[in-house]
Scaffold this motif. Structure first.
Motif, PDB file in Angstrom:
ATOM      1  N   GLN A  19       4.548   3.736  -3.536  1.00 25.66           N
ATOM      2  CA  GLN A  19       4.530   3.098  -2.001  1.00 25.66           C
ATOM      3  C   GLN A  19       3.285   2.767  -1.801  1.00 25.66           C
ATOM      4  O   GLN A  19       3.151   1.941  -0.921  1.00 25.66           O
ATOM      5  N   LYS A  20       2.208   3.873  -2.035  1.00 26.02           N
ATOM      6  CA  LYS A  20       1.147   3.605  -1.405  1.00 26.02           C
ATOM      7  C   LYS A  20       0.367   2.335  -2.234  1.00 26.02           C
ATOM      8  O   LYS A  20      -0.350   1.620  -1.323  1.00 26.02           O
ATOM      9  N   GLU A  21       0.652   2.153  -3.428  1.00 25.73           N
ATOM     10  CA  GLU A  21       0.046   1.099  -4.055  1.00 25.73           C
ATOM     11  C   GLU A  21       0.635  -0.464  -3.605  1.00 25.73           C
ATOM     12  O   GLU A  21       0.082  -1.167  -3.329  1.00 25.73           O
ATOM     13  N   LYS A  22       1.958  -0.303  -3.138  1.00 25.73           N
ATOM     14  CA  LYS A  22       2.815  -1.064  -2.536  1.00 25.73           C
ATOM     15  C   LYS A  22       1.957  -1.714  -1.173  1.00 25.73           C
ATOM     16  O   LYS A  22       1.647  -2.808  -0.893  1.00 25.73           O
ATOM     17  N   MET A  23       1.829  -0.650  -0.417  1.00 23.52           N
ATOM     18  CA  MET A  23       1.343  -1.084   0.941  1.00 23.52           C
ATOM     19  C   MET A  23      -0.149  -1.379   0.579  1.00 23.52           C
ATOM     20  O   MET A  23      -0.445  -2.315   1.506  1.00 23.52           O
ATOM     21  N   PHE A  24      -0.889  -0.866  -0.107  1.00 30.68           N
ATOM     22  CA  PHE A  24      -2.170  -1.293  -0.199  1.00 30.68           C
ATOM     23  C   PHE A  24      -2.350  -2.800  -0.651  1.00 30.68           C
ATOM     24  O   PHE A  24      -3.036  -3.742  -0.005  1.00 30.68           O
ATOM     25  N   ASN A  26       0.077  -5.028  -0.037  1.00 27.27           N
ATOM     26  CA  ASN A  26       0.053  -5.813   1.072  1.00 27.27           C
ATOM     27  C   ASN A  26      -0.773  -6.091   2.149  1.00 27.27           C
ATOM     28  O   ASN A  26      -0.685  -6.996   2.963  1.00 27.27           O
ATOM     29  N   ILE A  27      -1.441  -4.771   2.316  1.00 30.89           N
ATOM     30  CA  ILE A  27      -2.676  -4.874   3.273  1.00 30.89           C
ATOM     31  C   ILE A  27      -3.640  -6.097   2.851  1.00 30.89           C
ATOM     32  O   ILE A  27      -4.084  -6.696   3.806  1.00 30.89           O
ATOM     33  N   LEU A  56      -8.156   0.646  -6.444  1.00 26.52           N
ATOM     34  CA  LEU A  56      -6.945   1.705  -6.034  1.00 26.52           C
ATOM     35  C   LEU A  56      -6.503   2.125  -7.162  1.00 26.52           C
ATOM     36  O   LEU A  56      -5.900   3.482  -7.106  1.00 26.52           O
ATOM     37  N   LEU A  60      -6.051   6.128  -7.231  1.00 25.75           N
ATOM     38  CA  LEU A  60      -4.606   6.784  -7.173  1.00 25.75           C
ATOM     39  C   LEU A  60      -4.379   7.383  -8.422  1.00 25.75           C
ATOM     40  O   LEU A  60      -3.343   8.389  -8.726  1.00 25.75           O
TER      41      LEU A  60
END
Lengths: 345, 167
Positions: A19-24, A26-27, A56, A60
């Motif tokens: 999830q964190k990778e996906k959000m990053f 998208n950011i 990232l 991660l």
């Protein structure tokens, strides 16, 4: 309640690495888009996007890098046909890469990507037959596709995509799964049996198995659910019978309406069996008219989705698919059985 | 640490996200109560950070800025979206283990349904381990107000849970 227990509750809200990778990702995409849009905002360096993603990944320390969210397959994108780059990016952000192969001596099935919403899921897949086989029919499907789950009813269809080479041993298919609830986040077990081709010509029927065999696999449908749900709860009259439109769910790929009525059987009888208008085509007996904010409108004349009724609970669901994705952010209202419902998005 | 986020090195930007993504996501989840909206909100908050010209003194200063920005952003989102969004209980994550009588999902749902001021203060105090003084500075309320909110939050939680999980 102890501090430890409170801690455990909050700990459960921690995002997963994926999830964190996906959000990053998208950011970075959003910051890039905004820097292009706003003058005076220093543009992000060209290589920054790639470098940041790589950094990232190291930060991660995960092996499951979410390349899943890095974009839509070109064939898939052509099939969906987004209205503009912004929508293409939006769809791309929600796509999930499955990238799973299952093979036997008769061929290899590769499940590639998944996108979906509250009631419709699209699965992009390739089927590769043994060397020397030519797959060049206009339409293909698996004669029997089963999903082991507690979905409580589903509808499945296939669409052949143009993969650029119609005379080789490979085809690209999009399977559409229409369900009462979103499949987002679920892991489902699929069995695909016997690849069938339709007879040539406009009246072509699927009565020939061209590649026999069974391909079984399980994969996660971890796409982002695109729908916005609008609570309506208003009375309507369908073919002279009282009903209540409960909700309208809207996404770029489908519009679904949930209706309740104690006279569903009468309504379906009045709607009659779907009337044929041409080859492989039927009229939509529960059409909707979409009014856009720019003053244009469109009506679903041809039946493209699915309609189901549950006579025990008095509920019916009608799902409208579209040939191209719709500009859902631009919808002003939906008209259903002469009643207009404003959409405030 | 460099003062302008646009001038931050790639490594610094990624590390900043890595340092605070969990905090921001949890806060967004506490307010918005579902993973999809929380993910969207996290992205918006970090885009704000990327665009900001703020000079951070240290990691704690970053954390405090993100906490307040996240809170304000989520409150704005709730003002605009609450009419069209619905939350299903089954969208809540499971707590790994729980010794109480109720299912962990239910307990979490009840915690999330507490008024915003109580659950935020409970989160910052118990999970992020900020002191009452630090929370009062961060949220701009008197220490006595934070003490009261903590006390009422704890009390509400106990009442809501029917006394099953009292110490």
């Amino acid at each position: 309640m102890s501090n430890k227990n409170i801690n455990r509750l909050f700990e459960a809200l921690t995002p997963k690495n994926e999830q964190k990778e996906k959000m990053f990702h998208n950011i970075l995409v959003r910051s890039q888009n905004e820097s292009k849009r706003h003058r005076g905002f220093t543009p992000v360096k060209r290589l920054r996007f790639a470098v940041l993603s790589a950094v990232l990944m190291v930060c991660l320390t995960t092996t499951a890098f979410a390349a899943a969210y890095m974009g839509l397959d070109k064939t898939f994108l052509n099939f969906l046909n987004p209205v503009d780059n912004e929508q293409a990016q939006y769809l791309s952000n929600g796509a999930y890469v499955v990238d799973k192969q299952v093979a036997n001596e008769n061929g290899t099935l590769t499940i590639k990507q998944v996108i979906g919403d509250s009631n419709l899921t699209y699965v992009l897949m390739d089927f590769t037959a043994p060397e020397g086989t030519v797959l060049h029919a206009d339409r293909y499907r698996f004669g029997d596709t089963t999903i082991s789950s507690k979905l409580g009813g589903y509808s499945i269809g296939y669409h052949v995509l143009d993969d650029g080479n119609p005379k080789d041993n490979k085809i690209s298919l999009v399977m559409n799964i229409q369900t009462k609830k979103s499949l987002a986040g679920q892991t489902l077990h699929f069995t695909f049996k016997d690849l069938q081709a339709a007879d040539p010509g406009p009246r072509g029927l699927f009565n020939e198995t061209v590649i026999p065999g069974s391909w079984e696999t399980a994969f996660k449908l971890d796409f982002k659910e695109y729908s916005n749900l609008y609570q309506i709860d208003q009375n309507i009259t369908m073919f002279g019978y009282q009903a209540e439109l409960k909700t309208i769910s809207i996404s770029p790929i489908s519009i679904s309406l949930k209706i309740e009525s104690s006279t569903l059987s009468e309504i379906f009888e009045a709607a009659d069996s779907l009337r044929k208008t041409g080859e492989n085509e039927s009229l939509d007996n529960f059409p909707i008219t979409i009014n856009y904010k720019d003053g244009t409108s469109e009506t679903t004349r041809i039946f493209t989705g699915s309609t189901s009724a549950d006579y025990l609970t008095n509920q019916m669901l009608t799902i409208k698919k579209f040939k191209n994705v719709i500009n859902d952010k631009e919808i002003a209202s939906i008209v259903f059985f002469d009643k207009e419902f404003p959409i405030h998005n | 640490m460099e003062s302008n986020s646009l001038l931050r090195t790639d490594k610094e930007l990624a590390e900043l996200y890595q340092r605070h993504a969990d905090l921001v996501y949890r806060l967004c989840y506490i307010y918005l109560k579902n993973p999809v909206d929380a993910e969207d909100a996290v992205q918006s908050v970090f885009v704000k950070l990327i665009k900001s010209q703020l000079v951070f003194n240290d990691h704690e200063h970053e954390k405090a800025w993100l906490t307040v920005t996240t809170r304000n952003y989520c409150k704005d989102v709730l003002k605009n979206w609450w009419k069209t969004r619905r939350v299903a209980l089954d969208s809540l994550p499971e707590v790994s283990s729980w010794n109480g009588n109720e299912s962990s999902g239910k307990v979490l749902a009840r915690l999330l349904s507490l008024p915003e001021k109580y659950k935020t203060v409970l989160y910052l105090y118990y999970f992020e381990e900020y002191s009452v003084k630090e929370i009062s500075e961060m949220l701009g309320h008197k220490e006595s107000t934070i003490q009261t909110q903590l006390s009422r939050g704890r009390k509400l939680l106990k009442i809501d849970l029917g006394g099953n999980y009292l110490e």
